[in-house]
Design a protein around this motif. Structure first.
Motif, PDB file in Angstrom:
ATOM      1  N   MET A 108      10.923  53.718 -49.483  1.00  0.00           N
ATOM      2  CA  MET A 108      12.079  54.442 -49.699  1.00  0.00           C
ATOM      3  C   MET A 108      13.104  54.439 -48.608  1.00  0.00           C
ATOM      4  SD  MET A 108      12.093  58.529 -50.857  1.00  0.00           S
ATOM      5  CE  MET A 108      12.526  58.715 -52.498  1.00  0.00           C
ATOM      6  N   THR A 109      14.476  54.089 -49.118  1.00  0.00           N
ATOM      7  CA  THR A 109      15.425  53.986 -47.883  1.00  0.00           C
ATOM      8  C   THR A 109      16.199  55.329 -47.698  1.00  0.00           C
ATOM      9  OG1 THR A 109      17.174  53.591 -49.663  1.00  0.00           O
ATOM     10  CG2 THR A 109      15.767  51.753 -48.767  1.00  0.00           C
ATOM     11  N   LYS A 110      17.015  55.381 -46.802  1.00  0.00           N
ATOM     12  CA  LYS A 110      17.794  56.762 -46.518  1.00  0.00           C
ATOM     13  C   LYS A 110      18.641  56.998 -47.841  1.00  0.00           C
ATOM     14  CE  LYS A 110      20.838  56.444 -43.183  1.00  0.00           C
ATOM     15  NZ  LYS A 110      21.719  56.494 -42.145  1.00  0.00           N
ATOM     16  N   ALA A 111      19.314  55.868 -48.368  1.00  0.00           N
ATOM     17  CA  ALA A 111      20.256  56.237 -49.487  1.00  0.00           C
ATOM     18  C   ALA A 111      19.309  56.733 -50.757  1.00  0.00           C
ATOM     19  CB  ALA A 111      20.644  55.050 -50.030  1.00  0.00           C
ATOM     20  N   ASP A 112      17.715  56.403 -50.914  1.00  0.00           N
ATOM     21  CA  ASP A 112      17.169  56.754 -51.820  1.00  0.00           C
ATOM     22  C   ASP A 112      16.704  58.329 -51.991  1.00  0.00           C
ATOM     23  OD1 ASP A 112      16.845  54.469 -53.027  1.00  0.00           O
ATOM     24  OD2 ASP A 112      14.841  53.739 -52.102  1.00  0.00           O
ATOM     25  N   ILE A 113      16.364  58.720 -50.187  1.00  0.00           N
ATOM     26  CA  ILE A 113      16.229  59.995 -50.010  1.00  0.00           C
ATOM     27  C   ILE A 113      17.357  60.886 -50.424  1.00  0.00           C
ATOM     28  CG2 ILE A 113      15.843  61.520 -47.891  1.00  0.00           C
ATOM     29  CD1 ILE A 113      14.161  59.151 -46.908  1.00  0.00           C
ATOM     30  N   VAL A 114      18.840  60.391 -49.821  1.00  0.00           N
ATOM     31  CA  VAL A 114      20.016  61.356 -50.094  1.00  0.00           C
ATOM     32  C   VAL A 114      20.096  61.424 -51.752  1.00  0.00           C
ATOM     33  CG1 VAL A 114      22.567  61.165 -50.148  1.00  0.00           C
ATOM     34  CG2 VAL A 114      21.274  60.475 -48.169  1.00  0.00           C
ATOM     35  N   ASN A 115      20.027  60.401 -52.466  1.00  0.00           N
ATOM     36  CA  ASN A 115      19.878  60.606 -54.007  1.00  0.00           C
ATOM     37  C   ASN A 115      18.952  61.607 -54.437  1.00  0.00           C
ATOM     38  OD1 ASN A 115      21.984  58.646 -54.400  1.00  0.00           O
ATOM     39  ND2 ASN A 115      20.709  56.989 -54.436  1.00  0.00           N
ATOM     40  N   GLU A 116      17.871  61.535 -54.112  1.00  0.00           N
ATOM     41  CA  GLU A 116      16.802  62.525 -54.273  1.00  0.00           C
ATOM     42  C   GLU A 116      17.121  64.007 -54.112  1.00  0.00           C
ATOM     43  OE1 GLU A 116      13.437  63.290 -56.355  1.00  0.00           O
ATOM     44  OE2 GLU A 116      14.134  61.272 -56.269  1.00  0.00           O
ATOM     45  N   ILE A 117      17.602  64.186 -52.791  1.00  0.00           N
ATOM     46  CA  ILE A 117      17.862  65.658 -52.470  1.00  0.00           C
ATOM     47  C   ILE A 117      19.062  66.022 -53.198  1.00  0.00           C
ATOM     48  CG2 ILE A 117      18.576  66.917 -50.457  1.00  0.00           C
ATOM     49  CD1 ILE A 117      16.805  65.045 -48.619  1.00  0.00           C
ATOM     50  N   SER A 118      20.085  65.067 -53.430  1.00  0.00           N
ATOM     51  CA  SER A 118      21.300  65.522 -54.056  1.00  0.00           C
ATOM     52  C   SER A 118      21.112  65.941 -55.655  1.00  0.00           C
ATOM     53  CB  SER A 118      22.323  64.409 -54.030  1.00  0.00           C
ATOM     54  OG  SER A 118      23.405  64.805 -54.930  1.00  0.00           O
ATOM     55  N   ASN A 119      20.059  65.203 -56.029  1.00  0.00           N
ATOM     56  CA  ASN A 119      19.610  65.489 -57.438  1.00  0.00           C
ATOM     57  C   ASN A 119      18.727  66.834 -57.613  1.00  0.00           C
ATOM     58  OD1 ASN A 119      20.787  63.048 -58.422  1.00  0.00           O
ATOM     59  ND2 ASN A 119      18.856  61.971 -58.403  1.00  0.00           N
ATOM     60  N   GLN A 120      17.927  66.859 -56.745  1.00  0.00           N
ATOM     61  CA  GLN A 120      17.125  68.224 -56.758  1.00  0.00           C
ATOM     62  C   GLN A 120      17.895  69.383 -56.515  1.00  0.00           C
ATOM     63  OE1 GLN A 120      13.797  67.773 -54.214  1.00  0.00           O
ATOM     64  NE2 GLN A 120      12.889  66.146 -55.300  1.00  0.00           N
ATOM     65  N   THR A 121      18.910  69.439 -55.609  1.00  0.00           N
ATOM     66  CA  THR A 121      19.690  70.522 -55.070  1.00  0.00           C
ATOM     67  C   THR A 121      20.950  70.789 -55.713  1.00  0.00           C
ATOM     68  OG1 THR A 121      20.722  69.585 -53.333  1.00  0.00           O
ATOM     69  CG2 THR A 121      18.609  70.503 -52.859  1.00  0.00           C
ATOM     70  N   GLY A 122      21.665  69.827 -56.306  1.00  0.00           N
ATOM     71  CA  GLY A 122      22.966  69.730 -56.782  1.00  0.00           C
ATOM     72  C   GLY A 122      24.044  69.754 -56.006  1.00  0.00           C
ATOM     73  N   ILE A 123      23.712  69.465 -54.498  1.00  0.00           N
ATOM     74  CA  ILE A 123      24.651  69.366 -53.590  1.00  0.00           C
ATOM     75  C   ILE A 123      25.211  67.907 -53.537  1.00  0.00           C
ATOM     76  CG2 ILE A 123      25.042  69.405 -50.908  1.00  0.00           C
ATOM     77  CD1 ILE A 123      22.673  71.486 -50.931  1.00  0.00           C
ATOM     78  N   ASP A 124      26.515  67.490 -53.317  1.00  0.00           N
ATOM     79  CA  ASP A 124      27.024  66.367 -53.450  1.00  0.00           C
ATOM     80  C   ASP A 124      26.541  65.390 -52.238  1.00  0.00           C
ATOM     81  OD1 ASP A 124      29.667  66.118 -51.315  1.00  0.00           O
ATOM     82  OD2 ASP A 124      28.924  68.138 -51.736  1.00  0.00           O
ATOM     83  N   LYS A 125      26.659  64.277 -52.507  1.00  0.00           N
ATOM     84  CA  LYS A 125      25.760  63.141 -51.770  1.00  0.00           C
ATOM     85  C   LYS A 125      26.467  63.134 -50.395  1.00  0.00           C
ATOM     86  CE  LYS A 125      24.290  60.318 -55.484  1.00  0.00           C
ATOM     87  NZ  LYS A 125      24.243  58.925 -56.263  1.00  0.00           N
ATOM     88  N   THR A 126      27.746  63.061 -50.306  1.00  0.00           N
ATOM     89  CA  THR A 126      28.409  62.924 -49.056  1.00  0.00           C
ATOM     90  C   THR A 126      27.814  64.351 -47.916  1.00  0.00           C
ATOM     91  OG1 THR A 126      30.310  64.138 -49.750  1.00  0.00           O
ATOM     92  CG2 THR A 126      30.475  61.929 -49.857  1.00  0.00           C
ATOM     93  N   THR A 127      27.730  65.322 -48.482  1.00  0.00           N
ATOM     94  CA  THR A 127      27.128  66.352 -47.676  1.00  0.00           C
ATOM     95  C   THR A 127      25.594  66.269 -47.356  1.00  0.00           C
ATOM     96  OG1 THR A 127      28.656  67.987 -48.856  1.00  0.00           O
ATOM     97  CG2 THR A 127      27.042  69.049 -47.420  1.00  0.00           C
ATOM     98  N   VAL A 128      24.852  65.811 -48.228  1.00  0.00           N
ATOM     99  CA  VAL A 128      23.334  65.675 -48.143  1.00  0.00           C
ATOM    100  C   VAL A 128      23.361  64.232 -47.130  1.00  0.00           C
ATOM    101  CG1 VAL A 128      21.238  64.768 -49.040  1.00  0.00           C
ATOM    102  CG2 VAL A 128      22.786  66.703 -50.173  1.00  0.00           C
ATOM    103  N   LEU A 129      24.239  63.325 -47.091  1.00  0.00           N
ATOM    104  CA  LEU A 129      24.139  62.201 -46.123  1.00  0.00           C
ATOM    105  C   LEU A 129      24.572  62.726 -44.831  1.00  0.00           C
ATOM    106  CD1 LEU A 129      23.593  59.118 -45.442  1.00  0.00           C
ATOM    107  CD2 LEU A 129      26.068  58.963 -45.878  1.00  0.00           C
ATOM    108  N   LYS A 130      25.413  63.671 -44.660  1.00  0.00           N
ATOM    109  CA  LYS A 130      25.687  64.290 -43.244  1.00  0.00           C
ATOM    110  C   LYS A 130      24.659  65.052 -42.818  1.00  0.00           C
ATOM    111  CE  LYS A 130      30.596  64.431 -43.778  1.00  0.00           C
ATOM    112  NZ  LYS A 130      31.819  65.219 -44.002  1.00  0.00           N
ATOM    113  N   SER A 131      23.910  65.653 -43.664  1.00  0.00           N
ATOM    114  CA  SER A 131      22.727  66.589 -43.280  1.00  0.00           C
ATOM    115  C   SER A 131      21.663  65.340 -42.706  1.00  0.00           C
ATOM    116  CB  SER A 131      22.278  67.685 -44.435  1.00  0.00           C
ATOM    117  OG  SER A 131      23.479  68.394 -44.651  1.00  0.00           O
ATOM    118  N   VAL A 132      21.441  64.783 -43.507  1.00  0.00           N
ATOM    119  CA  VAL A 132      20.280  64.010 -43.215  1.00  0.00           C
ATOM    120  C   VAL A 132      20.430  63.031 -41.868  1.00  0.00           C
ATOM    121  CG1 VAL A 132      18.759  61.658 -43.967  1.00  0.00           C
ATOM    122  CG2 VAL A 132      19.451  63.636 -45.399  1.00  0.00           C
ATOM    123  N   GLU A 133      21.567  62.595 -41.619  1.00  0.00           N
ATOM    124  CA  GLU A 133      21.997  61.860 -40.475  1.00  0.00           C
ATOM    125  C   GLU A 133      21.983  62.472 -39.462  1.00  0.00           C
ATOM    126  OE1 GLU A 133      25.569  59.715 -41.392  1.00  0.00           O
ATOM    127  OE2 GLU A 133      24.539  57.984 -42.305  1.00  0.00           O
ATOM    128  N   GLY A 134      22.459  64.212 -39.497  1.00  0.00           N
ATOM    129  CA  GLY A 134      22.392  64.974 -38.421  1.00  0.00           C
ATOM    130  C   GLY A 134      21.084  65.191 -37.932  1.00  0.00           C
TER     131      GLY A 134
END
Length: 90
Positions: free
Chosen positions: A1-27
Motif C-alpha cells: 500500500m502506498t501513501k496515495a492508497d492510504i490517502v484514497n482510503e481515508i478520503s473514501n471512509q471519511t468523505g474529506i477531500d484528498k488534498t486535506t487528507v494528504l496534508k494531514s498524512v504528510e504532516g
C-alpha cells in the motif's frame, strides 16, 4: 500500500477531500520524523511505537579488499508494533 492508497482510503471512509487528507498524512509523517531526529520516541496506543535505537561501534570486513573498517556508533529509526496490532496481523 502506498501513501496515495492510504490517502484514497481515508478520503473514501471519511468523505474529506484528498488534498486535506494528504496534508494531514504528510504532516503526521513529518512530525514523527522531526521527533525521531530530536531523539524523542513517538508512542501511539493500540498501534505501536516509533523509537530511536542506538547502534554501538563495530568492526566490519571488506572481503574484496581484505581490510577491516570501523563503523561508528549511530542511531537508527525503528518501529515496534503494539500487542493489539501484532495479534490482529497474526
Amino acid at each position: 500500500m502506498t501513501k496515495a492508497d492510504i490517502v484514497n482510503e481515508i478520503s473514501n471512509q471519511t468523505g474529506i477531500d484528498k488534498t486535506t487528507v494528504l496534508k494531514s498524512v504528510e504532516g503526521f509523517m513529518e512530525t514523527v520524523k522531526d521527533s525521531l531526529v530530536d531523539g524523542k520516541n513517538v508512542y501511539l496506543r493500540g498501534f505501536g511505537s516509533f523509537i530511536v535505537k542506538k547502534r554501538a561501534e563495530k568492526t566490519a570486513r571488506n572481503i574484496s579488499k581484505n581490510t577491516s573498517i570501523i563503523i561508528p556508533a549511530h542511531n537508527i529509526p525503528s518501529f515496534k508494533p503494539s500487542k493489539v496490532f501484532s495479534s490482529k496481523v497474526k
